[in-house]
Scaffold this motif. Structure first.
Motif: not given
Length: 70
Positions: A26-31, A40-42, A47-55
């Motif tokens: 649940e913490s991961i999902a909220r974040w 304001d997310a660029t 993309d950086a979050v996606y790369q981190y979360v996927s690896t």
């Protein structure tokens, strides 16, 4: 014959699946929700979050989310 597709949650790497608690999930999902819905997310940040979360390992993601207050 039915068309079978692979679940997006399957473990392609052949590594044992990590077990995390419901609270950690649940913490991961909220974040992730907060980051991806922030006005304001660029594209670079997303993309950086996606790369981190996927690896990153799930336990590491949970630790990150919890350390950020989610």
């Amino acid at each position: 014959m039915t068309d079978q597709t692979n679940s997006p949650l399957r473990n392609d790497e052949g590594r044992p699946m990590e077990k995390i608690s419901r609270a950690q999930l649940e913490s991961i999902a909220r974040w992730i929700g907060a980051v991806t819905s922030h006005p304001d997310a660029t594209a670079e940040q997303l993309d950086a979050v996606y790369q981190y979360v996927s690896t990153a390992p799930l336990a590491e993601l949970a630790e990150t989310a919890q350390s950020l207050g989610y």
